[in-house]
Design a protein around this motif. Structure first.
Motif, PDB file in Angstrom:
ATOM      1  N   SER A   1      25.585  97.914  -6.086  1.00  0.00           N
ATOM      2  CA  SER A   1      25.893  99.033  -5.820  1.00  0.00           C
ATOM      3  C   SER A   1      26.066  99.818  -7.198  1.00  0.00           C
ATOM      4  CB  SER A   1      27.147  99.318  -5.050  1.00  0.00           C
ATOM      5  OG  SER A   1      28.212  98.667  -5.719  1.00  0.00           O
ATOM      6  N   ASP A   2      25.798  99.423  -8.270  1.00  0.00           N
ATOM      7  CA  ASP A   2      25.910 100.001  -9.475  1.00  0.00           C
ATOM      8  C   ASP A   2      27.354 100.438  -9.671  1.00  0.00           C
ATOM      9  OD1 ASP A   2      22.566 101.474  -9.655  1.00  0.00           O
ATOM     10  OD2 ASP A   2      23.274  99.415 -10.037  1.00  0.00           O
ATOM     11  N   THR A   3      28.304  99.513  -9.715  1.00  0.00           N
ATOM     12  CA  THR A   3      29.809 100.068  -9.453  1.00  0.00           C
ATOM     13  C   THR A   3      30.454  99.108 -10.538  1.00  0.00           C
ATOM     14  OG1 THR A   3      29.694 101.057  -7.277  1.00  0.00           O
ATOM     15  CG2 THR A   3      31.781 100.583  -8.232  1.00  0.00           C
TER      16      THR A   3
ATOM     17  N   ARG B   1      19.651 102.323 -15.942  1.00  0.00           N
ATOM     18  CA  ARG B   1      19.501 100.982 -15.437  1.00  0.00           C
ATOM     19  C   ARG B   1      20.882 100.310 -15.664  1.00  0.00           C
ATOM     20  NH1 ARG B   1      15.050  97.216 -15.082  1.00  0.00           N
ATOM     21  NH2 ARG B   1      15.899  95.132 -15.448  1.00  0.00           N
ATOM     22  N   PHE B   2      21.589  99.822 -14.642  1.00  0.00           N
ATOM     23  CA  PHE B   2      22.761  99.630 -14.857  1.00  0.00           C
ATOM     24  C   PHE B   2      23.043  98.171 -15.665  1.00  0.00           C
ATOM     25  CE2 PHE B   2      27.116  99.316 -13.385  1.00  0.00           C
ATOM     26  CZ  PHE B   2      27.559  98.081 -13.093  1.00  0.00           C
TER      27      PHE B   2
ATOM     28  N   ALA C   1      31.629 104.663  -9.826  1.00  0.00           N
ATOM     29  CA  ALA C   1      30.222 104.646  -9.345  1.00  0.00           C
ATOM     30  C   ALA C   1      29.253 105.338 -10.395  1.00  0.00           C
ATOM     31  CB  ALA C   1      29.998 105.560  -8.062  1.00  0.00           C
ATOM     32  N   THR C   2      28.162 104.515 -10.598  1.00  0.00           N
ATOM     33  CA  THR C   2      27.286 105.145 -11.948  1.00  0.00           C
ATOM     34  C   THR C   2      25.867 105.445 -11.122  1.00  0.00           C
ATOM     35  OG1 THR C   2      26.197 102.789 -12.247  1.00  0.00           O
ATOM     36  CG2 THR C   2      28.352 103.155 -13.208  1.00  0.00           C
ATOM     37  N   SER C   3      25.333 106.121 -12.070  1.00  0.00           N
ATOM     38  CA  SER C   3      23.605 106.667 -11.654  1.00  0.00           C
ATOM     39  C   SER C   3      23.253 107.109 -12.866  1.00  0.00           C
ATOM     40  CB  SER C   3      23.986 107.770 -10.636  1.00  0.00           C
ATOM     41  OG  SER C   3      24.641 108.632 -10.773  1.00  0.00           O
ATOM     42  N   GLY C   4      21.801 107.128 -13.000  1.00  0.00           N
ATOM     43  CA  GLY C   4      21.099 107.771 -13.894  1.00  0.00           C
ATOM     44  C   GLY C   4      20.573 106.930 -14.890  1.00  0.00           C
TER      45      GLY C   4
END
Length: 122
Positions: free
Chosen positions: A75-77, A27-28, A22-25
């Motif tokens: 889901s930016d995964t 732009r995927f 799982a990613t965040s922070g």
């Protein structure tokens, strides 16, 4: 940038696991994503990477035909599907990312997750 792995565990040889990152922070779609692993007493080694530009994928020779990297933009995964696991796949698996277009199996990768343990019993 945050990367959080999940899905590791203990499995018998020949079994399967699916790792998720799982990613965040960031732009995927603008980042190169990949997986590394580190077995006990060994150096970290690249496993696979995914190009956000054209979704091309690359694998180290030892996992070709058994592992599949994929992503879910909604889901930016990032996922790593691991089939026909072998005892030599036992390692801590790390999700990695960096701010460049394309994919380089060996990196460099600036961002690393904490890792998830995969243990394959014989």
């Amino acid at each position: 940038v945050l990367l959080e792995e999940s899905g590791g565990g203990l499995v018998q040889a020949g079994g399967s696991l699916r790792l998720a990152c799982a990613t965040s922070g960031f732009r995927f779609g603008d980042y190169a994503m990949g997986w590394f692993r580190q077995a006990p007493g060994k150096e970290r080694e690249p496993v696979s990477c995914l190009s956000s530009m054209d979704l091309s994928t690359y694998y180290t020779n030892s996992v070709k035909g058994r592992f599949t990297i994929s992503s879910d933009v909604a889901s930016d995964t990032v996922y790593l599907q691991m089939n026909n696991l072998k005892p030599e796949d036992t390692a801590v698996y790390f999700c990695v990312a960096d701010d460049y277009v394309g994919c380089h199996l060996s990196g460099p990768y600036e961002y690393w997750g904490q890792g998830t343990q995969v243990t394959v019993s014989s």
